[in-house]
Write a protein that holds these residues in place. Structure first.
Motif, PDB file in Angstrom:
ATOM      1  N   HIS A   1     -23.806 -64.486 -76.494  1.00 15.74           N
ATOM      2  CA  HIS A   1     -23.689 -62.722 -76.314  1.00 15.74           C
ATOM      3  C   HIS A   1     -23.251 -62.451 -75.159  1.00 15.74           C
ATOM      4  CE1 HIS A   1     -26.743 -62.289 -79.327  1.00 15.74           C
ATOM      5  NE2 HIS A   1     -27.343 -63.444 -78.967  1.00 15.74           N
ATOM      6  N   GLY A   2     -22.300 -63.248 -74.504  1.00 12.42           N
ATOM      7  CA  GLY A   2     -21.360 -62.628 -73.364  1.00 12.42           C
ATOM      8  C   GLY A   2     -22.325 -62.078 -72.133  1.00 12.42           C
ATOM      9  N   ILE A   3     -23.259 -62.763 -71.894  1.00 12.16           N
ATOM     10  CA  ILE A   3     -24.189 -62.504 -70.747  1.00 12.16           C
ATOM     11  C   ILE A   3     -23.634 -63.137 -69.498  1.00 12.16           C
ATOM     12  CG2 ILE A   3     -26.591 -62.254 -69.947  1.00 12.16           C
ATOM     13  CD1 ILE A   3     -25.984 -60.723 -72.648  1.00 12.16           C
ATOM     14  N   VAL A   4     -23.682 -62.229 -68.301  1.00 14.02           N
ATOM     15  CA  VAL A   4     -23.357 -62.697 -67.268  1.00 14.02           C
ATOM     16  C   VAL A   4     -24.356 -62.613 -65.981  1.00 14.02           C
ATOM     17  CG1 VAL A   4     -20.718 -61.921 -67.537  1.00 14.02           C
ATOM     18  CG2 VAL A   4     -22.378 -60.231 -66.423  1.00 14.02           C
ATOM     19  N   GLN A   5     -23.982 -63.069 -64.965  1.00 13.66           N
ATOM     20  CA  GLN A   5     -24.994 -63.514 -64.122  1.00 13.66           C
ATOM     21  C   GLN A   5     -25.877 -62.229 -63.499  1.00 13.66           C
ATOM     22  OE1 GLN A   5     -23.516 -65.153 -60.296  1.00 13.66           O
ATOM     23  NE2 GLN A   5     -25.593 -65.728 -59.446  1.00 13.66           N
ATOM     24  N   SER A   6     -24.952 -61.199 -63.325  1.00 15.04           N
ATOM     25  CA  SER A   6     -25.597 -59.922 -62.912  1.00 15.04           C
ATOM     26  C   SER A   6     -26.702 -59.379 -63.933  1.00 15.04           C
ATOM     27  CB  SER A   6     -24.753 -58.822 -62.588  1.00 15.04           C
ATOM     28  OG  SER A   6     -23.826 -58.509 -63.646  1.00 15.04           O
ATOM     29  N   GLN A   7     -26.169 -59.412 -65.019  1.00 18.42           N
ATOM     30  CA  GLN A   7     -27.396 -59.141 -66.212  1.00 18.42           C
ATOM     31  C   GLN A   7     -28.579 -59.822 -66.111  1.00 18.42           C
ATOM     32  OE1 GLN A   7     -24.066 -59.516 -69.120  1.00 18.42           O
ATOM     33  NE2 GLN A   7     -25.326 -57.652 -70.100  1.00 18.42           N
ATOM     34  N   VAL A   8     -28.510 -61.163 -65.917  1.00 22.38           N
ATOM     35  CA  VAL A   8     -29.491 -62.066 -65.792  1.00 22.38           C
ATOM     36  C   VAL A   8     -30.459 -61.969 -64.692  1.00 22.38           C
ATOM     37  CG1 VAL A   8     -30.440 -64.612 -65.912  1.00 22.38           C
ATOM     38  CG2 VAL A   8     -28.335 -63.871 -67.351  1.00 22.38           C
ATOM     39  N   VAL A   9     -29.895 -61.661 -63.550  1.00 21.44           N
ATOM     40  CA  VAL A   9     -30.623 -61.313 -62.371  1.00 21.44           C
ATOM     41  C   VAL A   9     -31.200 -59.894 -62.386  1.00 21.44           C
ATOM     42  CG1 VAL A   9     -30.366 -60.836 -59.954  1.00 21.44           C
ATOM     43  CG2 VAL A   9     -29.063 -62.556 -60.811  1.00 21.44           C
ATOM     44  N   ASP A  10     -30.658 -58.852 -63.105  1.00 24.52           N
ATOM     45  CA  ASP A  10     -31.279 -57.729 -63.064  1.00 24.52           C
ATOM     46  C   ASP A  10     -32.459 -57.630 -64.127  1.00 24.52           C
ATOM     47  OD1 ASP A  10     -29.184 -56.405 -61.509  1.00 24.52           O
ATOM     48  OD2 ASP A  10     -28.148 -55.670 -63.198  1.00 24.52           O
ATOM     49  N   ARG A  11     -32.244 -58.377 -65.197  1.00 23.77           N
ATOM     50  CA  ARG A  11     -33.469 -58.506 -66.282  1.00 23.77           C
ATOM     51  C   ARG A  11     -34.736 -59.190 -65.493  1.00 23.77           C
ATOM     52  NH1 ARG A  11     -36.524 -57.367 -70.497  1.00 23.77           N
ATOM     53  NH2 ARG A  11     -37.124 -59.312 -71.425  1.00 23.77           N
ATOM     54  N   ASN A  12     -34.056 -60.309 -64.856  1.00 26.38           N
ATOM     55  CA  ASN A  12     -35.378 -61.252 -64.401  1.00 26.38           C
ATOM     56  C   ASN A  12     -35.994 -60.723 -63.114  1.00 26.38           C
ATOM     57  OD1 ASN A  12     -35.750 -63.062 -66.624  1.00 26.38           O
ATOM     58  ND2 ASN A  12     -33.327 -63.143 -66.301  1.00 26.38           N
ATOM     59  N   ARG A  13     -35.496 -59.733 -62.354  1.00 24.63           N
ATOM     60  CA  ARG A  13     -35.933 -59.631 -60.858  1.00 24.63           C
ATOM     61  C   ARG A  13     -37.520 -59.080 -60.983  1.00 24.63           C
ATOM     62  NH1 ARG A  13     -32.545 -57.394 -57.655  1.00 24.63           N
ATOM     63  NH2 ARG A  13     -30.801 -57.359 -59.075  1.00 24.63           N
ATOM     64  N   LYS A  14     -37.824 -58.696 -62.119  1.00 23.29           N
ATOM     65  CA  LYS A  14     -39.314 -58.430 -62.233  1.00 23.29           C
ATOM     66  C   LYS A  14     -40.099 -59.335 -62.052  1.00 23.29           C
ATOM     67  CE  LYS A  14     -42.003 -55.073 -65.259  1.00 23.29           C
ATOM     68  NZ  LYS A  14     -41.839 -54.304 -66.354  1.00 23.29           N
ATOM     69  N   ILE A  15     -39.565 -60.557 -62.257  1.00 17.30           N
ATOM     70  CA  ILE A  15     -40.546 -61.832 -62.064  1.00 17.30           C
ATOM     71  C   ILE A  15     -41.159 -61.809 -60.472  1.00 17.30           C
ATOM     72  CG2 ILE A  15     -40.416 -64.137 -61.728  1.00 17.30           C
ATOM     73  CD1 ILE A  15     -38.191 -64.507 -63.756  1.00 17.30           C
ATOM     74  N   ALA A  16     -40.525 -61.172 -59.632  1.00 18.72           N
ATOM     75  CA  ALA A  16     -40.920 -61.047 -58.367  1.00 18.72           C
ATOM     76  C   ALA A  16     -41.955 -60.221 -58.147  1.00 18.72           C
ATOM     77  CB  ALA A  16     -39.888 -60.674 -57.358  1.00 18.72           C
ATOM     78  N   ASP A  17     -42.298 -59.216 -58.974  1.00 16.20           N
ATOM     79  CA  ASP A  17     -43.343 -58.311 -58.910  1.00 16.20           C
ATOM     80  C   ASP A  17     -44.832 -58.927 -59.431  1.00 16.20           C
ATOM     81  OD1 ASP A  17     -41.546 -56.104 -58.543  1.00 16.20           O
ATOM     82  OD2 ASP A  17     -41.727 -55.623 -60.683  1.00 16.20           O
TER      83      ASP A  17
END
Length: 197
Positions: free
Chosen positions: A157-173
């Motif tokens: 899907h052509g996904i890059v690091q910044s997209q993965v970080v943005d999507r998953n930062r909610k894990i911290a909550d």
């Protein structure tokens, strides 16, 4: 026994069996095929049981989390799985899924319909400690699958690091320690060439 109540409950159980047919954009960790929504929900329930000690709140009700993750994707029976990086799909995702929630949960007797609908609403709102932990697991699981499959779906899907970080930062909550772990997974995926920087 109330025969009408049982008939409605069985109808709901038959309907939600369709969750097994909804394919996600996540490969199994062995890379053999796409995961289905029922497998995803089961995996999250097991993750909640095993990883509960990493929840951000010490007062978390793990049974409540398990109940939430088991029903959170039932709406995808009609709405389908929206790929987590699909911005266009997310534009009307809540509207589509809310309409399905009305249909599917109303198959149950009123008391159970209200209870299960409230679990779904709680997961979506992500305000309680249990919902935040459930959402953290919902993000961590596909991330781990992507890492295990050498970034296959990210690459597709052509996904890059910044997209993965943005999507998953909610894990911290919901699970700060799991976010630390997830960040290391992301960094390693980039270093190994499985995720574009």
């Amino acid at each position: 026994m109330n025969p009408e109540r049982l008939i409605r409950q069985i109808e709901f159980i038959r309907e939600v069996d369709k969750l097994k047919t909804i394919r996600r954009q996540t490969l199994l960790t062995d890379g053999s095929r796409l995961e289905n929504d029922a497998e995803h929900s089961w995996h999250l329930a097991l993750m909640a049981l095993v990883l509960g000690e990493y929840a951000g709140s010490s007062e978390i009700d793990l049974l409540h989390v398990i109940r939430m993750v088991l029903i959170h994707d039932l709406v995808e029976i009609d709405a389908g799985d929206t790929y987590c990086y699909d911005k266009a799909g997310y534009a009307d995702k809540l509207q589509r899924e809310t309409a399905v929630a009305e249909r599917i949960f109303s198959l149950l007797p009123a008391d159970q319909a209200a209870e299960i609908r409230s679990l779904w609403d709680e997961f979506e709102a992500s305000k309680t400690p249990e919902a935040r932990f459930a959402n953290a697991l919902d993000r961590l699981q596909p991330l781990m699958h992507n890492v295990a499959t050498r970034g296959h779906m990210w690459k597709q899907h052509g996904i890059v690091q910044s997209q993965v970080v943005d999507r998953n930062r909610k894990i911290a909550d919901g699970a700060p320690d799991l976010w630390t772990f997830a960040r290391k997974l992301i960094e390693q995926a980039v270093n190994d060439g499985h995720l574009a920087p």
